[in-house]
Design a protein around this motif. Structure first.
Motif, mmCIF file in Angstrom:
data_model
loop_
_atom_site.group_PDB
_atom_site.id
_atom_site.type_symbol
_atom_site.label_atom_id
_atom_site.label_comp_id
_atom_site.label_asym_id
_atom_site.label_seq_id
_atom_site.Cartn_x
_atom_site.Cartn_y
_atom_site.Cartn_z
ATOM 1 N N UNK A 266 29.920 63.601 23.682
ATOM 2 C CA UNK A 266 30.025 62.451 24.578
ATOM 3 C C UNK A 266 28.670 61.838 24.855
ATOM 4 N N UNK A 267 27.708 62.739 25.060
ATOM 5 C CA UNK A 267 26.352 62.298 25.364
ATOM 6 C C UNK A 267 25.814 61.440 24.228
ATOM 7 N N UNK A 268 26.054 61.899 22.977
ATOM 8 C CA UNK A 268 25.544 61.166 21.826
ATOM 9 C C UNK A 268 26.283 59.852 21.617
ATOM 10 N N UNK A 269 27.606 59.888 21.854
ATOM 11 C CA UNK A 269 28.392 58.653 21.708
ATOM 12 C C UNK A 269 27.880 57.609 22.698
ATOM 13 N N UNK A 270 27.647 58.050 23.929
ATOM 14 C CA UNK A 270 27.173 57.149 24.975
ATOM 15 C C UNK A 270 25.817 56.568 24.571
ATOM 16 N N UNK A 271 24.959 57.458 24.106
ATOM 17 C CA UNK A 271 23.613 57.038 23.706
ATOM 18 C C UNK A 271 23.683 56.018 22.573
ATOM 19 N N UNK A 272 24.518 56.310 21.568
ATOM 20 C CA UNK A 272 24.654 55.421 20.410
ATOM 21 C C UNK A 272 25.197 54.061 20.839
ATOM 22 N N UNK A 273 26.215 54.083 21.719
ATOM 23 C CA UNK A 273 26.795 52.816 22.194
ATOM 24 C C UNK A 273 25.733 51.971 22.877
ATOM 25 N N UNK B 91 22.481 52.071 22.471
ATOM 26 C CA UNK B 91 21.514 51.559 21.493
ATOM 27 C C UNK B 91 22.094 50.356 20.752
ATOM 28 N N UNK B 92 23.367 50.467 20.362
ATOM 29 C CA UNK B 92 24.007 49.369 19.622
ATOM 30 C C UNK B 92 24.063 48.111 20.489
ATOM 31 N N UNK B 93 24.518 48.261 21.734
ATOM 32 C CA UNK B 93 24.619 47.095 22.626
ATOM 33 C C UNK B 93 23.259 46.425 22.782
ATOM 34 N N UNK B 94 22.232 47.245 23.021
ATOM 35 C CA UNK B 94 20.892 46.688 23.232
ATOM 36 C C UNK B 94 20.385 45.987 21.972
ATOM 37 N N UNK B 95 20.608 46.608 20.801
ATOM 38 C CA UNK B 95 20.144 46.008 19.544
ATOM 39 C C UNK B 95 20.820 44.666 19.320
ATOM 40 N N UNK C 189 13.895 46.604 29.425
ATOM 41 C CA UNK C 189 14.627 47.835 29.089
ATOM 42 C C UNK C 189 13.849 49.063 29.581
ATOM 43 N N UNK C 190 12.542 49.031 29.381
ATOM 44 C CA UNK C 190 11.715 50.168 29.808
ATOM 45 C C UNK C 190 11.847 50.392 31.323
ATOM 46 N N UNK C 191 11.764 49.303 32.086
ATOM 47 C CA UNK C 191 11.871 49.419 33.543
ATOM 48 C C UNK C 191 13.201 50.051 33.945
ATOM 49 N N UNK C 192 14.272 49.499 33.379
ATOM 50 C CA UNK C 192 15.601 50.002 33.745
ATOM 51 C C UNK C 192 15.729 51.466 33.346
ATOM 52 N N UNK C 193 15.247 51.765 32.140
ATOM 53 C CA UNK C 193 15.364 53.132 31.614
ATOM 54 C C UNK C 193 14.629 54.133 32.506
ATOM 55 N N UNK C 194 13.397 53.813 32.864
ATOM 56 C CA UNK C 194 12.608 54.738 33.676
ATOM 57 C C UNK C 194 13.263 54.932 35.041
#
Lengths: 255, 315
Positions: B5-12, B14-18, B164-169
């Motif tokens: 689940x963690x990886x699926x979430x991460x991949x999703x 990344x895809x949305x952001x790209x 993205x960096x701000x939100x991520x941190x």
């Protein structure tokens, strides 16, 4: 050597002396009660021990170290944890998060790990969760882990406060009127709980309580405080027949 | 299972952001996004950075700070000094901006964060103004006239990366044990301290991180709009950012983002009615606050899970 020894403690607010020459000691594994009429200064004593207030004078030696002048979080790290007379949970957080916050002081990963989401972070989070769940299971709150603390019934909020205090892994647990607002049956359950805590965690417990059935039932030794001074000390049986205590609670006998 | 689940979430994510990044990049290079939209897009990203960083201080730590524009000013000036006056590359300017604003946050945070509520608000307001007045009196940066002709270095990739960096941190920090410690200060400072949390340390930490990103926003701003002057960063700017955080909901990052987008769009849309612009703006804020006093999102977060739930029709 005693676990905690308080000598000549003084604290006044403006002109009012809340604690006057307070002397007190506790041995390892004891269960001691502090009782007294309203306004006697009991909670002030707790606030002095845990660093919320700074005493005007005196010393509080805990495991050989003076706690006077230390910040509350350092005192917590020394192994003193407490609950509050009027419940102070983190209301808008879940039951689980309330307990997780109490284990934060031993957080197993660094800030950068958290921001970069390293494997170390995920392992550490699992560890924290397991530890928090362990406490919740012992106190049968594990099924309510995702509920907000403010939505718990009163008795369970009291219990969660005790769980949260225990999660800081203390050696001395201070309970400020744990039975306040409880009915006789809940008080009975609380008595069992306090005994269970002591046996299971090898704790020394100090409690303030108005409910005499609880105090007389669980405490091994009692201190009676009136107008900021200790007026009596002894076993529950001794206190029950102490003339000064009866006077403090009921007033002097009229000839 | 959980790891998957963690990886699926991460991949999703990344895809949305790209997709989001490439789409805008394509629109810009293909000339489909005119100057007007580009300016609004830039303001939007800068406002998101400002709102998210202030929400860390005001929303999560619960410390009412009114000096955010001051940190933005420090970042803006620092980055311009480094890039325009000393001729270092943009990245050096950005890092210097973050460092300088963070340092300013530390210097201001240590003495003021022992204050609470209204007192802290007034102290931070005063410090924000001190920064502005100081800049007005430094000849090296042209005093009240400000600096003109700043090279335009803020491009969409930089802007997107910074946002993205701000939100991520902020999100990663909040969803960790450190974040819980920070939130516990908002919930009950005394209880937090007695549960072993060094509240002063975490308040300063949140304040410094918030200030750093405000500095980043300032650097982005300076290198897009050609000109900076102390007046731009007065306390009204701080209030603008505060409005976004409160409107989005104290304690919600997604709320802050949505509010930042909403307010930027609203300001842009209202430019068509210059005479009644501020009245309409105020009216809309009042209406939102009457019907959603807890802010648009309250303290809830919008996540992929929420969309998943709506998608599958479950409640």
């Amino acid at each position: 050597m005693s676990l905690m020894k308080i000598s000549n403690l003084y604290k006044s607010f403006g002109g009012l002396s809340a604690v006057l020459d307070f002397n007190f000691h506790m041995e390892q594994d004891e269960l001691v009660g502090l009782i007294g009429p309203n306004g006697a200064g009991k909670t002030t004593v707790f606030n002095l021990i845990t660093g919320v207030y700074k005493p005007d004078q005196g010393s509080i030696i805990f495991k050989g170290r003076d706690l006077v002048g230390l910040a509350p979080y350092t005192i917590c790290a020394q192994g003193v944890a407490r609950t509050f007379q009027n419940i102070r949970l983190f209301n808008d957080l879940t039951v689980l998060d309330n307990v997780k916050i109490a284990v934060h002081k031993d957080v197993p990963y660094g800030l950068m790990s958290a921001i970069l989401r390293t494997p170390h972070f995920f392992k550490g989070e699992d560890q924290i969760e397991q530890q928090a769940m362990k406490y919740l299971e012992i106190f049968k709150l594990d099924k309510k882990k995702d509920e907000l603390a403010k939505n718990l019934p009163y008795g369970e909020q009291r219990r969660l406060e005790i769980v949260r205090a225990l999660a800081t892994s203390p050696q001395l647990l201070i309970l400020d009127e744990p039975a306040a607002g409880m009915n006789p049956q809940e008080t009975q359950e609380l008595m069992e709980l306090i005994r269970l805590i002591r046996d299971k965690f090898n704790l020394t417990i100090l409690l303030i309580e108005h409910d005499m059935s609880l105090v007389m039932g669980v405490c091994e030794r009692l201190y009676v405080l009136d107008y900021g001074q200790i007026i009596a000390e002894g076993t529950p049986q001794e206190i029950r027949s102490n003339k000064r205590v009866i006077e403090a609670y009921l007033g002097e006998e009229v000839e | 299972m959980q790891k998957n689940n963690k990886w699926i979430k991460f991949a999703t994510e990344v895809i949305i952001l790209t997709v989001l990044f490439s789409l805008v990049q394509y629109l810009i290079t293909a000339g489909l996004l005119n100057q007007y939209y580009q300016i609004n897009l830039t303001s939007m990203c800068i406002n998101i950075i400002l709102a998210v960083s202030l929400s860390l201080i005001n929303g999560f730590t619960g410390q009412l700070s009114l000096g955010h524009a001051g940190f933005m000013a420090v970042g803006a000036y620092m980055s311009v000094i480094v890039t325009n006056m000393w001729d270092y590359p943009f990245i050096a300017g950005l890092l210097a901006a973050c460092a300088a604003a963070g340092l300013a946050g530390f210097i201001i945070g240590v003495p003021t964060l022992r204050l609470k509520g209204d007192y802290l608000a007034i102290a931070t307001l005063a410090f924000g103004e001190i920064i502005r007045v100081t800049l007005q009196n430094i000849d090296y940066v042209n005093g009240p006239a400000g600096i003109l002709g700043i090279t335009k270095l803020t491009t969409w990739p930089w802007l997107f990366g910074a946002t993205v960096l701000t939100i991520l941190v902020v999100v990663n920090l909040i969803n960790s044990s450190y974040g819980r410690a920070i939130i516990s200060i908002r919930e009950d400072e005394i209880a937090s301290e007695l549960m072993g949390i060094n509240t002063t340390k975490y308040k300063v930490l949140a304040f410094v991180i918030g200030a750093m990103f405000a500095g980043l926003a300032g650097a982005m701003y300076a290198h897009y709009f050609y000109i900076i002057k102390p007046e731009t960063f007065n306390f009204l700017k701080s209030f603008d950012i505060l409005v976004m955080v409160v409107l989005g909901g104290l304690g919600s990052t997604t709320g802050a983002i949505i509010a930042a987008i909403f307010i930027t769009a609203l300001t842009a849309a209202l430019q068509a009615f210059p005479a009644i612009r501020m009245i309409l703006y105020a009216l809309i804020l009042i209406v939102v606050m009457i019907y959603r006093p807890q802010g648009l999102m309250g303290n809830k977060e919008l996540s992929l899970k929420t969309f998943g739930r709506i998608w599958s029709g479950r409640k």
